[in-house]
Motif scaffolding. Structure first.
Motif, PDB file in Angstrom:
ATOM      1  N   MET A   1      95.055  49.870  33.406  1.00  0.00           N
ATOM      2  CA  MET A   1      94.128  49.573  32.513  1.00  0.00           C
ATOM      3  C   MET A   1      92.769  50.505  32.971  1.00  0.00           C
ATOM      4  N   ILE A   2      91.982  51.701  32.389  1.00  0.00           N
ATOM      5  CA  ILE A   2      91.043  52.685  32.693  1.00  0.00           C
ATOM      6  C   ILE A   2      89.483  51.464  32.238  1.00  0.00           C
ATOM      7  N   THR A   3      88.534  51.376  33.096  1.00  0.00           N
ATOM      8  CA  THR A   3      87.265  50.885  33.085  1.00  0.00           C
ATOM      9  C   THR A   3      86.430  51.869  33.000  1.00  0.00           C
ATOM     10  N   SER A   4      86.160  52.220  31.858  1.00  0.00           N
ATOM     11  CA  SER A   4      84.515  53.108  31.785  1.00  0.00           C
ATOM     12  C   SER A   4      83.516  52.670  31.720  1.00  0.00           C
ATOM     13  N   ILE A   5      81.867  53.976  32.311  1.00  0.00           N
ATOM     14  CA  ILE A   5      80.786  53.477  32.408  1.00  0.00           C
ATOM     15  C   ILE A   5      80.148  54.282  31.530  1.00  0.00           C
ATOM     16  N   THR A   6      78.746  54.170  31.145  1.00  0.00           N
ATOM     17  CA  THR A   6      78.461  55.396  30.378  1.00  0.00           C
ATOM     18  C   THR A   6      77.050  56.469  31.515  1.00  0.00           C
ATOM     19  N   GLU A   7      77.014  57.500  31.267  1.00  0.00           N
ATOM     20  CA  GLU A   7      76.128  58.193  31.468  1.00  0.00           C
ATOM     21  C   GLU A   7      75.127  57.767  32.608  1.00  0.00           C
ATOM     22  N   GLU A   8      74.523  56.785  32.216  1.00  0.00           N
ATOM     23  CA  GLU A   8      73.224  56.181  33.013  1.00  0.00           C
ATOM     24  C   GLU A   8      73.441  55.474  33.524  1.00  0.00           C
ATOM     25  N   GLN A   9      74.429  54.275  33.363  1.00  0.00           N
ATOM     26  CA  GLN A   9      75.977  53.731  34.491  1.00  0.00           C
ATOM     27  C   GLN A   9      75.928  54.952  35.811  1.00  0.00           C
ATOM     28  N   PHE A  10      76.407  55.503  34.823  1.00  0.00           N
ATOM     29  CA  PHE A  10      76.604  56.032  36.744  1.00  0.00           C
ATOM     30  C   PHE A  10      75.747  56.968  37.373  1.00  0.00           C
ATOM     31  N   ASN A  11      74.850  57.476  37.225  1.00  0.00           N
ATOM     32  CA  ASN A  11      73.369  57.943  37.183  1.00  0.00           C
ATOM     33  C   ASN A  11      72.763  56.794  38.277  1.00  0.00           C
ATOM     34  N   MET A  12      72.763  55.720  38.158  1.00  0.00           N
ATOM     35  CA  MET A  12      72.527  54.501  38.467  1.00  0.00           C
ATOM     36  C   MET A  12      72.926  54.587  39.953  1.00  0.00           C
ATOM     37  N   LEU A  13      74.705  54.571  39.478  1.00  0.00           N
ATOM     38  CA  LEU A  13      75.608  54.085  41.061  1.00  0.00           C
ATOM     39  C   LEU A  13      75.068  55.539  41.676  1.00  0.00           C
ATOM     40  N   LEU A  14      75.071  56.675  40.985  1.00  0.00           N
ATOM     41  CA  LEU A  14      74.644  57.727  42.270  1.00  0.00           C
ATOM     42  C   LEU A  14      73.786  57.202  43.241  1.00  0.00           C
ATOM     43  N   GLY A  15      72.581  56.511  43.221  1.00  0.00           N
ATOM     44  CA  GLY A  15      71.683  56.549  43.316  1.00  0.00           C
ATOM     45  C   GLY A  15      72.080  55.001  44.502  1.00  0.00           C
ATOM     46  N   PHE A  16      72.803  54.530  43.783  1.00  0.00           N
ATOM     47  CA  PHE A  16      73.987  52.796  44.870  1.00  0.00           C
ATOM     48  C   PHE A  16      74.742  53.746  45.596  1.00  0.00           C
ATOM     49  N   LYS A  17      75.190  54.376  45.380  1.00  0.00           N
ATOM     50  CA  LYS A  17      76.004  54.927  46.835  1.00  0.00           C
ATOM     51  C   LYS A  17      75.485  55.775  47.221  1.00  0.00           C
TER      52      LYS A  17
ATOM     53  N   GLY B   1      74.249  46.165  32.771  1.00  0.00           N
ATOM     54  CA  GLY B   1      75.324  46.014  32.318  1.00  0.00           C
ATOM     55  C   GLY B   1      76.795  47.101  32.864  1.00  0.00           C
ATOM     56  N   ILE B   2      76.530  46.679  34.774  1.00  0.00           N
ATOM     57  CA  ILE B   2      77.869  47.736  35.165  1.00  0.00           C
ATOM     58  C   ILE B   2      78.490  46.291  35.743  1.00  0.00           C
ATOM     59  N   ASN B   3      79.578  46.180  35.304  1.00  0.00           N
ATOM     60  CA  ASN B   3      80.366  45.214  35.769  1.00  0.00           C
ATOM     61  C   ASN B   3      80.427  45.291  37.473  1.00  0.00           C
ATOM     62  N   TRP B   4      80.765  43.882  38.402  1.00  0.00           N
ATOM     63  CA  TRP B   4      81.212  43.619  39.576  1.00  0.00           C
ATOM     64  C   TRP B   4      82.120  44.653  40.268  1.00  0.00           C
ATOM     65  N   PHE B   5      83.264  45.068  39.515  1.00  0.00           N
ATOM     66  CA  PHE B   5      84.610  45.578  39.902  1.00  0.00           C
ATOM     67  C   PHE B   5      84.209  47.119  40.362  1.00  0.00           C
ATOM     68  N   VAL B   6      83.248  47.553  38.960  1.00  0.00           N
ATOM     69  CA  VAL B   6      82.804  48.815  38.566  1.00  0.00           C
ATOM     70  C   VAL B   6      82.162  48.920  40.582  1.00  0.00           C
ATOM     71  N   GLN B   7      80.977  47.714  40.921  1.00  0.00           N
ATOM     72  CA  GLN B   7      79.931  48.489  41.907  1.00  0.00           C
ATOM     73  C   GLN B   7      80.526  47.758  43.533  1.00  0.00           C
ATOM     74  N   ASN B   8      81.519  46.718  43.239  1.00  0.00           N
ATOM     75  CA  ASN B   8      81.758  47.119  44.790  1.00  0.00           C
ATOM     76  C   ASN B   8      83.065  47.778  44.978  1.00  0.00           C
ATOM     77  N   THR B   9      83.914  48.665  43.841  1.00  0.00           N
ATOM     78  CA  THR B   9      84.701  49.487  43.888  1.00  0.00           C
ATOM     79  C   THR B   9      83.736  51.049  44.958  1.00  0.00           C
ATOM     80  N   VAL B  10      82.600  50.827  43.993  1.00  0.00           N
ATOM     81  CA  VAL B  10      81.211  51.930  44.855  1.00  0.00           C
ATOM     82  C   VAL B  10      81.392  51.548  45.966  1.00  0.00           C
ATOM     83  N   ALA B  11      80.885  49.870  46.770  1.00  0.00           N
ATOM     84  CA  ALA B  11      80.234  49.723  47.885  1.00  0.00           C
ATOM     85  C   ALA B  11      81.485  50.491  49.371  1.00  0.00           C
ATOM     86  N   ILE B  12      83.033  49.646  48.754  1.00  0.00           N
ATOM     87  CA  ILE B  12      84.173  50.283  49.252  1.00  0.00           C
ATOM     88  C   ILE B  12      83.849  51.078  49.681  1.00  0.00           C
TER      89      ILE B  12
END
Length: 84
Positions: A1-17, A44-55
């Motif tokens: 299963m592929i999960t997708s995120i938007t570019e805006e969400q990705f940019n926010m995840l860069l800060g989180f990273k 709207g970033i789901n927990w799976f994606v958030q946790n994946t970045v953290a891990i």
């Protein structure tokens, strides 16, 4: 299963990273997990994606790698929502 995120969400995840990596590897006590969780949830970033970045950031070397590449390897792709 592929999960997708938007570019805006990705940019926010860069800060989180960056912030979570410095928390893990530079002993940055200013990391506010609750604040980040609230912001990522609101975006709207789901927990799976958030946790994946953290891990992923538990591994020091991953901080120097492309987040897009790391996420793609985990089945998370960044959507290009711009019209061509």
């Amino acid at each position: 299963m592929i999960t997708s995120i938007t570019e805006e969400q990705f940019n926010m995840l860069l800060g989180f990273k960056y912030h979570i990596w410095t928390y893990y590897h530079e002993n940055d006590a200013s990391f506010d997990a609750m604040r980040w969780a609230e912001m990522l949830d609101k975006a709207g970033i789901n927990w799976f994606v958030q946790n994946t970045v953290a891990i992923l950031m538990e591994t020091r070397a991953n901080g120097f790698s492309s987040l897009a590449g790391l996420l793609k390897a985990k089945g998370i792709e960044v959507r290009n929502d711009r019209c061509a």
